[in-house]
Write a protein that holds these residues in place. Sequence first.
Motif, short mmCIF file in Angstrom:
data_model
loop_
_atom_site.label_atom_id
_atom_site.label_comp_id
_atom_site.label_asym_id
_atom_site.label_seq_id
_atom_site.Cartn_x
_atom_site.Cartn_y
_atom_site.Cartn_z
N ARG A 99 15.44 37.43 17.02
CA ARG A 99 16.53 37.28 17.99
C ARG A 99 17.73 36.53 17.38
O ARG A 99 18.57 35.99 18.10
CB ARG A 99 16.01 36.56 19.23
CG ARG A 99 14.86 37.29 19.91
CD ARG A 99 14.49 36.66 21.25
NE ARG A 99 15.55 36.82 22.24
CZ ARG A 99 15.78 37.93 22.94
NH1 ARG A 99 15.04 39.00 22.74
NH2 ARG A 99 16.76 37.97 23.83
N ASP A 152 20.37 37.50 16.20
CA ASP A 152 21.68 38.03 16.56
C ASP A 152 22.01 37.84 18.04
O ASP A 152 23.06 38.29 18.51
CB ASP A 152 21.77 39.52 16.20
CG ASP A 152 20.72 40.37 16.93
OD1 ASP A 152 19.71 39.79 17.40
OD2 ASP A 152 20.91 41.59 17.03
N LYS A 153 21.12 37.16 18.77
CA LYS A 153 21.35 36.94 20.20
C LYS A 153 22.04 35.60 20.43
O LYS A 153 21.82 34.64 19.68
CB LYS A 153 20.01 36.97 20.96
CG LYS A 153 19.19 38.24 20.76
CD LYS A 153 19.91 39.45 21.33
CE LYS A 153 19.06 40.71 21.17
NZ LYS A 153 19.75 41.91 21.67
N TYR A 161 20.11 32.21 20.39
CA TYR A 161 19.45 31.71 19.16
C TYR A 161 20.05 30.39 18.70
O TYR A 161 19.40 29.63 17.98
CB TYR A 161 19.56 32.76 18.05
CG TYR A 161 18.53 32.56 16.95
CD1 TYR A 161 17.21 32.94 17.16
CD2 TYR A 161 18.89 31.99 15.73
CE1 TYR A 161 16.26 32.76 16.16
CE2 TYR A 161 17.94 31.80 14.73
CZ TYR A 161 16.63 32.19 14.96
OH TYR A 161 15.68 32.00 13.97
#
Length: 214
Positions: A55, A57-58, A61
Amino acid sequence: MTFRLQKIDELTLNSHFHLAEDDICLYFGEYTAEKGFAFSDTNNLILNLKKDVLRKDKPEYKYKQMAIKKVANFLSKYHDYLLKCTFVPVPPSRCKSDERYDDRLINILNECKKINPTVDFRELITQRETLIASHNSSSRPSYEELANNYEFHGYLANNIRSTIIIFDDVLTAGSHYKAMKTVIKQHIPDVQIIGLFIARTVRNIIDDFDVIDF
């Protein structure tokens, strides 16, 4: 968030099956199993630390990275004692070749070293094969199985300090600590070993009982 360094004692020892009376284990907070982020500050910290690396790229994060820095700051407050030892992080359940390998403990220690360059940590032990994470499995590996899957890197033990801190995020049964201690003692028998955990697992007692109407 208020954390303080505490020791597993006679009141808490029985909650961690694999620990013996002669084990010296320290922790900062208490993580309540099967509860969410909002249950406590410690739950929030631990669950953010454990965010899946897939995750990255979320937007959320960033909270994992913030948690890593928070823990590093906690550790840096104890430089008079803890930072004079050698830290040995418990390897994650996944090997480095796995795309979901999570190096959060290494990242915490790297942040500590930025704060205090005298910090010493070594990846003395890595895993030969990926295992299912204990918290995701109904059949947890025994400490003997964990120890057999550990590979000791002796060349990293040169000039190691006389006290080794086995460093992990959460203490549950204590099987990983026991496996790490066993392997280290096989190769370096004369060192003192201490366990240091960001949190120890506790159970919500209220949830363990049915509500009784009178």
